[in-house]
Design a protein around this motif. Structure first.
Motif, PDB file in Angstrom:
ATOM      1  N   SER A   5      -2.350   4.761   3.519  1.00 46.00           N
ATOM      2  CA  SER A   5      -2.120   3.837   2.414  1.00 46.00           C
ATOM      3  C   SER A   5      -0.707   3.972   1.869  1.00 46.00           C
ATOM      4  CB  SER A   5      -3.138   4.089   1.301  1.00 46.00           C
ATOM      5  OG  SER A   5      -4.430   3.753   1.742  1.00 46.00           O
ATOM      6  N   ASP A   6      -0.120   5.181   1.982  1.00 48.42           N
ATOM      7  CA  ASP A   6       1.236   5.392   1.500  1.00 48.42           C
ATOM      8  C   ASP A   6       2.157   5.718   2.674  1.00 48.42           C
ATOM      9  OD1 ASP A   6       3.513   5.845   0.000  1.00 48.42           O
ATOM     10  OD2 ASP A   6       2.608   7.304  -1.342  1.00 48.42           O
ATOM     11  N   LYS A  43       1.496   1.962   5.066  1.00 45.89           N
ATOM     12  CA  LYS A  43       1.329   0.638   4.464  1.00 45.89           C
ATOM     13  C   LYS A  43       2.240   0.389   3.274  1.00 45.89           C
ATOM     14  CE  LYS A  43      -2.731  -1.247   4.335  1.00 45.89           C
ATOM     15  NZ  LYS A  43      -4.168  -1.509   4.069  1.00 45.89           N
ATOM     16  N   ARG A  47      -6.417   7.721   2.877  1.00 41.55           N
ATOM     17  CA  ARG A  47      -6.364   7.000   1.613  1.00 41.55           C
ATOM     18  C   ARG A  47      -5.061   7.267   0.873  1.00 41.55           C
ATOM     19  NH1 ARG A  47     -11.754   8.739   1.866  1.00 41.55           N
ATOM     20  NH2 ARG A  47     -11.147  10.676   0.809  1.00 41.55           N
ATOM     21  N   HIS A  55      -7.614   6.753   9.330  1.00 36.68           N
ATOM     22  CA  HIS A  55      -7.035   6.230   8.093  1.00 36.68           C
ATOM     23  C   HIS A  55      -6.952   7.315   7.031  1.00 36.68           C
ATOM     24  CE1 HIS A  55      -6.197   3.501   4.758  1.00 36.68           C
ATOM     25  NE2 HIS A  55      -7.181   4.064   4.095  1.00 36.68           N
TER      26      HIS A  55
END
Length: 453
Positions: free
Chosen positions: A307-308, A334, A279, A277
């Motif tokens: 996340s982006d 995401k 951030r 993952h």
């Protein structure tokens, strides 16, 4: 007590009988292989894949004999071949010697007990192999232990299992446990840094790395000087977190190098880079600064998320990613663009993604741009043979639009050989309409790009 293997088709009979006379108190025969119960500890011998003599695929030309490492809070400081007798807990970073060192985890774990980088490889001659075998466990058809070593046994095989044996025991008579080890486990810091030299991972796990802020490579970071990384066998790079590139970062000091001059990354066999993952951006792996990355065999970059943008892999600054096999599957950006692979521009220099096999599929992003994204005309895709890109999705939370390859203005797909995916067309979207292939007719004179795209 231990087990020694001899495959009587390939091994030397004189050596077999010599070992039998000197060291054993009993034996059994399973599938035409003799298993010998040793008087003392069995030598820890296997190839880098953890395959022992007599096991399928054993590489008899590259056998390693390991010596026991008994410490529970340190790792070796000198060259050699070692196997762990215990789990190892480190409160400070292990700096490898600038030499050749091989460690079989032997189903044990190396764990960071405090927030430190676990392992740091640095030196022109530094060459670290971390591998794992199941020598202290009992896979069902490979090892047979019996608890009474005082009475010689001669159990004749019937199929895969010896007659009369209904339960498996450890050598000390206790019940066999299916607990698995062979992991390097981080603690709020990066697991492995390779500043220079070479790291080979085979059949082990890198997990729980976590770097702060906008740092890259929670699991593994390589770069700055010439460095090489081989991820082989069933190695798993899983559950690592970064600001960028949760699993793996390959950065050569944020400066341009000719492709391959700084180092190579090889993802081979059945290795997995899963569930990492970011951030910010680049869920799994960032390949930059002239590194070459090879994705072969059944290697998998899957189930990662950012996340982006850039759920799977991103590449820039003169690097090349060669995908000859494997899969890039079910990665998620995401909130931004590109679930799978993004090629982008840094300092006016892009990257190359060259695909002759493997699959890029079922990746998703929440933006409008699909899975294989050439975000600048400084980068390019090269396709040949059985490249397969399908079922990728943009706008994942709304329209779930099918989006596979997206090209920036004036970006080109270069055809480098005959295309073989006419029955599995790749959808193309473009920032501006125009010619999008180069050298298509050279290798496919009887076809039209619309037959494939």
């Amino acid at each position: 007590m231990g087990i020694k293997y001899y495959d009587l088709v390939t091994e030397d009979w004189e050596d077999f009988y010599g070992e039998l006379r000197r060291n054993t108190v009993g034996m059994c025969k399973v599938n035409n292989k003799f298993k010998l119960a040793w008087k003392g500890p069995c030598p820890h011998i296997h190839d880098k894949y953890g395959r022992h003599p007599g096991e399928p695929g054993f590489d008899r030309n590259n056998v390693i004999e390991f010596q026991p490492w008994t410490s529970t809070n340190s790792l070796p400081s000198t060259a050699g071949n070692y196997y762990l007798v215990n789990d190892v807990s480190l409160s400070s970073t292990w700096y490898t010697p600038n030499s050749n060192i091989k460690i079989c985890l032997n189903n044990h774990n190396i764990v960071a007990s405090s927030s430190v980088r676990l392992i740091y490889v640095n030196g022109d001659d530094a060459d670290l192999l971390l591998c794992n075998c199941d020598d202290n466990k009992i896979p069902s058809s490979i090892y047979l232990y019996w608890s009474d070593f005082n009475t010689p046994k001669n159990i004749v095989a019937n199929g895969d299992f010896p007659v009369g044996v209904t339960t498996y025991k450890n050598a000390d008579g206790t019940d066999y446990s299916f607990v698995k080890g062979g992991a390097l486990i981080g603690n709020n810091n990066r697991v492995v840094t390779v500043a220079s030299g070479k790291l080979t991972l085979c059949n082990c796990t890198i997990s729980n790395g976590n770097v702060s802020g906008g740092e890259s490579g929670g699991g593994i970071s390589i770069g700055y000087k010439k460095a090489n990384l081989d991820i082989l066998g069933n190695t798993k790079i899983i559950y690592n977190i970064g600001g960028y590139s949760g699993g793996l970062s390959a950065l050569g000091g944020n400066s341009l190098h000719s492709p391959g001059a700084i180092g190579d990354i090889k993802l081979k066999d059945e290795c997995e880079l899963h569930y990492n993952h970011a951030r910010i951006n680049i869920g799994c792996a960032e390949i930059s600064d002239g590194y070459k990355c090879y994705i072969d065999d059944n290697a998998s970059v899957s189930f990662n998320e950012s996340s982006d943008s850039s759920g799977g892999i991103a590449s820039t600054l003169g690097s090349i990613v060669y995908m000859n096999g494997g899969r890039i599957y079910k990665n998620i950006a995401k909130s931004g663009n590109c679930g799978g692979v993004q090629l982008y521009d840094t300092q006016g220099v892009g990257a190359i993604f060259e695909m002759s096999g493997g699959v890029i599929s079922n990746n998703e992003c929440n933006g409008s741009i699909g899975s294989l994204y050439v975000s600048t005309n400084k980068s390019q895709i090269k396709l040949e043979a059985n490249a397969s890109v399908y079922d990728n999705v943009a706008n994942r939370q709304t329209t779930r639009a099918p989006k596979n390859i997206h090209l920036a203005s004036n970006a080109i797909i270069t055809i480098t050989d005959t295309l073989l995916f006419k029955d599995n067309k790749i959808g193309i979207t473009m920032q501006s309409i125009g010619k999008f292939t180069s050298d298509f007719s050279t290798y496919n004179p009887d076809d039209d790009p619309s037959d494939f795209f």
